[in-house]
Design an enzyme around this catalytic site. Structure first.
Site, PDB file in Angstrom:
ATOM      1  N   ASN A 163      52.871  62.450  20.879  1.00 25.16           N
ATOM      2  CA  ASN A 163      52.987  61.600  19.605  1.00 25.16           C
ATOM      3  C   ASN A 163      54.409  61.373  19.180  1.00 25.16           C
ATOM      4  OD1 ASN A 163      51.980  60.343  16.934  1.00 25.16           O
ATOM      5  ND2 ASN A 163      53.284  61.974  16.413  1.00 25.16           N
ATOM      6  N   ASP A 168      62.388  69.282  20.274  1.00 21.29           N
ATOM      7  CA  ASP A 168      63.000  67.879  20.466  1.00 21.29           C
ATOM      8  C   ASP A 168      62.540  67.582  21.898  1.00 21.29           C
ATOM      9  OD1 ASP A 168      64.442  65.848  20.975  1.00 21.29           O
ATOM     10  OD2 ASP A 168      66.272  66.723  19.688  1.00 21.29           O
ATOM     11  N   TYR A 200      61.783  48.621  22.725  1.00 19.38           N
ATOM     12  CA  TYR A 200      60.556  49.379  22.524  1.00 19.38           C
ATOM     13  C   TYR A 200      59.461  49.008  23.525  1.00 19.38           C
ATOM     14  CZ  TYR A 200      56.966  51.499  19.644  1.00 19.38           C
ATOM     15  OH  TYR A 200      55.674  52.079  19.168  1.00 19.38           O
ATOM     16  N   LYS A 260      57.721  51.501  26.021  1.00 24.13           N
ATOM     17  CA  LYS A 260      56.160  51.775  26.035  1.00 24.13           C
ATOM     18  C   LYS A 260      55.140  51.272  27.206  1.00 24.13           C
ATOM     19  CE  LYS A 260      55.614  53.870  21.942  1.00 24.13           C
ATOM     20  NZ  LYS A 260      55.103  55.360  21.812  1.00 24.13           N
TER      21      LYS A 260
HETATM   22  N1  LIG Z   1      53.397  52.941  13.180  1.00 23.61           N
HETATM   23  C1  LIG Z   1      52.959  52.225  14.168  1.00 23.61           C
HETATM   24  O1  LIG Z   1      52.972  50.757  13.531  1.00 23.61           O
HETATM   25  C2  LIG Z   1      52.772  52.524  15.524  1.00 23.61           C
HETATM   26  C3  LIG Z   1      52.207  51.338  16.612  1.00 23.61           C
HETATM   27  C4  LIG Z   1      52.293  51.630  17.833  1.00 23.61           C
HETATM   28  C5  LIG Z   1      52.782  52.836  18.230  1.00 23.61           C
HETATM   29  N2  LIG Z   1      53.256  53.841  17.365  1.00 23.61           N
HETATM   30  C6  LIG Z   1      53.560  55.223  17.868  1.00 23.61           C
HETATM   31  O2  LIG Z   1      52.891  56.142  17.277  1.00 23.61           O
HETATM   32  C7  LIG Z   1      53.726  57.402  17.413  1.00 23.61           C
HETATM   33  C8  LIG Z   1      54.032  57.952  16.028  1.00 23.61           C
HETATM   34  O3  LIG Z   1      54.701  57.308  15.362  1.00 23.61           O
HETATM   35  P1  LIG Z   1      54.471  57.163  13.708  1.00 23.61           P
HETATM   36  O4  LIG Z   1      53.973  55.719  13.537  1.00 23.61           O
HETATM   37  O5  LIG Z   1      53.706  58.119  13.286  1.00 23.61           O
HETATM   38  O6  LIG Z   1      56.014  56.933  13.175  1.00 23.61           O
HETATM   39  P2  LIG Z   1      56.862  58.088  12.356  1.00 23.61           P
HETATM   40  O7  LIG Z   1      56.206  58.412  11.120  1.00 23.61           O
HETATM   41  O8  LIG Z   1      58.036  57.739  12.382  1.00 23.61           O
HETATM   42  O9  LIG Z   1      56.898  59.183  13.358  1.00 23.61           O
HETATM   43  C9  LIG Z   1      57.370  59.435  14.604  1.00 23.61           C
HETATM   44  C10 LIG Z   1      57.640  61.107  14.720  1.00 23.61           C
HETATM   45  O10 LIG Z   1      58.382  61.112  15.992  1.00 23.61           O
HETATM   46  C11 LIG Z   1      59.232  62.042  15.758  1.00 23.61           C
HETATM   47  N3  LIG Z   1      60.539  62.113  16.848  1.00 23.61           N
HETATM   48  C12 LIG Z   1      61.423  61.270  17.005  1.00 23.61           C
HETATM   49  N4  LIG Z   1      62.119  61.517  17.995  1.00 23.61           N
HETATM   50  C13 LIG Z   1      61.815  62.846  18.374  1.00 23.61           C
HETATM   51  C14 LIG Z   1      62.428  63.831  19.107  1.00 23.61           C
HETATM   52  N5  LIG Z   1      63.507  63.541  19.994  1.00 23.61           N
HETATM   53  N6  LIG Z   1      61.634  64.940  19.385  1.00 23.61           N
HETATM   54  C15 LIG Z   1      60.773  65.239  18.372  1.00 23.61           C
HETATM   55  N7  LIG Z   1      60.255  64.294  17.650  1.00 23.61           N
HETATM   56  C16 LIG Z   1      60.887  62.976  17.702  1.00 23.61           C
HETATM   57  C17 LIG Z   1      60.081  62.070  14.450  1.00 23.61           C
HETATM   58  O11 LIG Z   1      60.657  63.025  13.906  1.00 23.61           O
HETATM   59  P3  LIG Z   1      61.317  63.290  12.778  1.00 23.61           P
HETATM   60  O12 LIG Z   1      60.476  63.565  11.630  1.00 23.61           O
HETATM   61  O13 LIG Z   1      62.265  64.595  13.127  1.00 23.61           O
HETATM   62  O14 LIG Z   1      62.370  62.106  12.521  1.00 23.61           O
HETATM   63  C18 LIG Z   1      58.502  61.672  13.606  1.00 23.61           C
HETATM   64  O15 LIG Z   1      58.080  62.581  13.048  1.00 23.61           O
HETATM   65  C19 LIG Z   1      54.944  56.910  18.271  1.00 23.61           C
HETATM   66  O16 LIG Z   1      55.097  57.232  19.412  1.00 23.61           O
HETATM   67  C20 LIG Z   1      55.149  55.533  17.886  1.00 23.61           C
HETATM   68  O17 LIG Z   1      55.902  54.677  18.924  1.00 23.61           O
HETATM   69  C21 LIG Z   1      53.294  53.527  16.226  1.00 23.61           C
END
Ligand SMILES: NC(=O)c1ccc[n+]([C@@H]2O[C@H](COP(=O)([O-])OP(=O)(O)OC[C@H]3O[C@@H](n4cnc5c(N)ncnc54)[C@H](OP(=O)(O)O)[C@@H]3O)[C@@H](O)[C@H]2O)c1
Length: 233
Positions: free
Chosen positions: A78, A55, A141, A145
């Protein structure tokens, strides 16, 4: 410059949309071992994938992970979260919670793994930013970021002396659970991760995964009003 073949990679937030891609593509590129770090680790189909409890808001869990995963060459920061709504409507505790995950989390993970990376000859850290690091339309957010982006820049300078490559990844909407409720054109997470790893292996310091990230970055050199037509009176 890092070669993922035979490298050991750690991915935080490994159960998420991009996290799962980071794990699977590292494996496909020949990584020797991939630590799939998550708050609730799950089973994976390869014995080269090691589930790890992590975490990013919990210093003890980070320290334990750094002790267990003492052979890491590449850290993928990530894990991240979204706090929808207006900055001024959110409580400071909610905003602090977001900063804990999106900014202090990657910082703490990098602090804990920096000695591991040094012991492996330098290695690399890749931090997952956003196009919203450079665009204020995401409320808190965007704040988080933007702070992560500058944290990455500082870490790059501070880790240069130990030979650690530090990469920032910028992307717009990408088709993962985080933005499942958003009706917009989205990147395929597989394409984003392919670009990220290609940049890492090519020695890049920054990867712009899509046109919107490139356009917004270019827009930073212009007047604020051009990026934010909504504030022009
Ligand atoms: N998708 C987009 O449009 C987008 C755009 C720009 C940037 N991003 C960035 O890409 C990255 C990955 O996001 P994603 O799009 O793949 O979203 P996602 O599917 O919601 O994955 C985010 C992951 O982060 C984990 N997480 C959250 N809080 C945490 C903590 N305290 N400790 C450890 N893990 C934690 C979540 O864990 P749990 O499974 O336990 O909930 C989840 O597995 C993030 O940094 C996000 O901000 C995403």
């Amino acid at each position: 410059m890092v070669d993922l073949k035979d490298a050991t990679v750690l991915v935080t937030g490994a159960n998420g949309g991009l996290g799962t891609e980071f794990v699977n593509q590292a494996l496909a590129l020949g990584a020797r071992r991939v630590y799939a770090a998550a708050r609730n680790p799950r089973e994976w189909s390869s014995d080269r994938i090691v589930p790890l409890r992590l975490d990013v808001t919990d210093a003890e869990s980070i320290a334990a992970a750094a002790q267990e995963a003492s052979d890491v060459d590449v850290v993928i920061n990530n894990a991240g979260t979204l706090l929808p709504g207006k900055l001024l409507d959110q409580s400071i505790d909610e905003i602090r919670g977001l900063m804990d995950t999106n900014v202090y989390g990657p910082l703490l993970v990098t602090k804990a793994f920096a000695p591991v990376l040094a012991s492996r000859g330098g290695g690399a850290v890749l931090n997952v930013h956003s196009v919203l690091s450079w665009l204020a339309i995401g409320g808190s957010y965007s704040v988080s970021k933007a702070a992560l982006w500058m944290t990455t820049n500082v870490l790059r300078l501070e880790l240069a002396s130990q030979g650690t490559q530090v990469v920032g990844l910028h992307l717009g909407y990408t088709d993962t659970p985080m933005v499942a409720g958003v009706d917009a054109e989205k990147n395929d997470p597989a394409d984003v991760v392919r670009d990220a790893y290609a940049g890492l292996e090519a020695g890049a310091t920054e990867v712009l995964a899509d046109d919107v990230s490139a356009a917004v970055k270019a827009g930073l050199a212009g007047p604020i009003e051009a990026l934010y037509p909504q504030v022009v009176g």
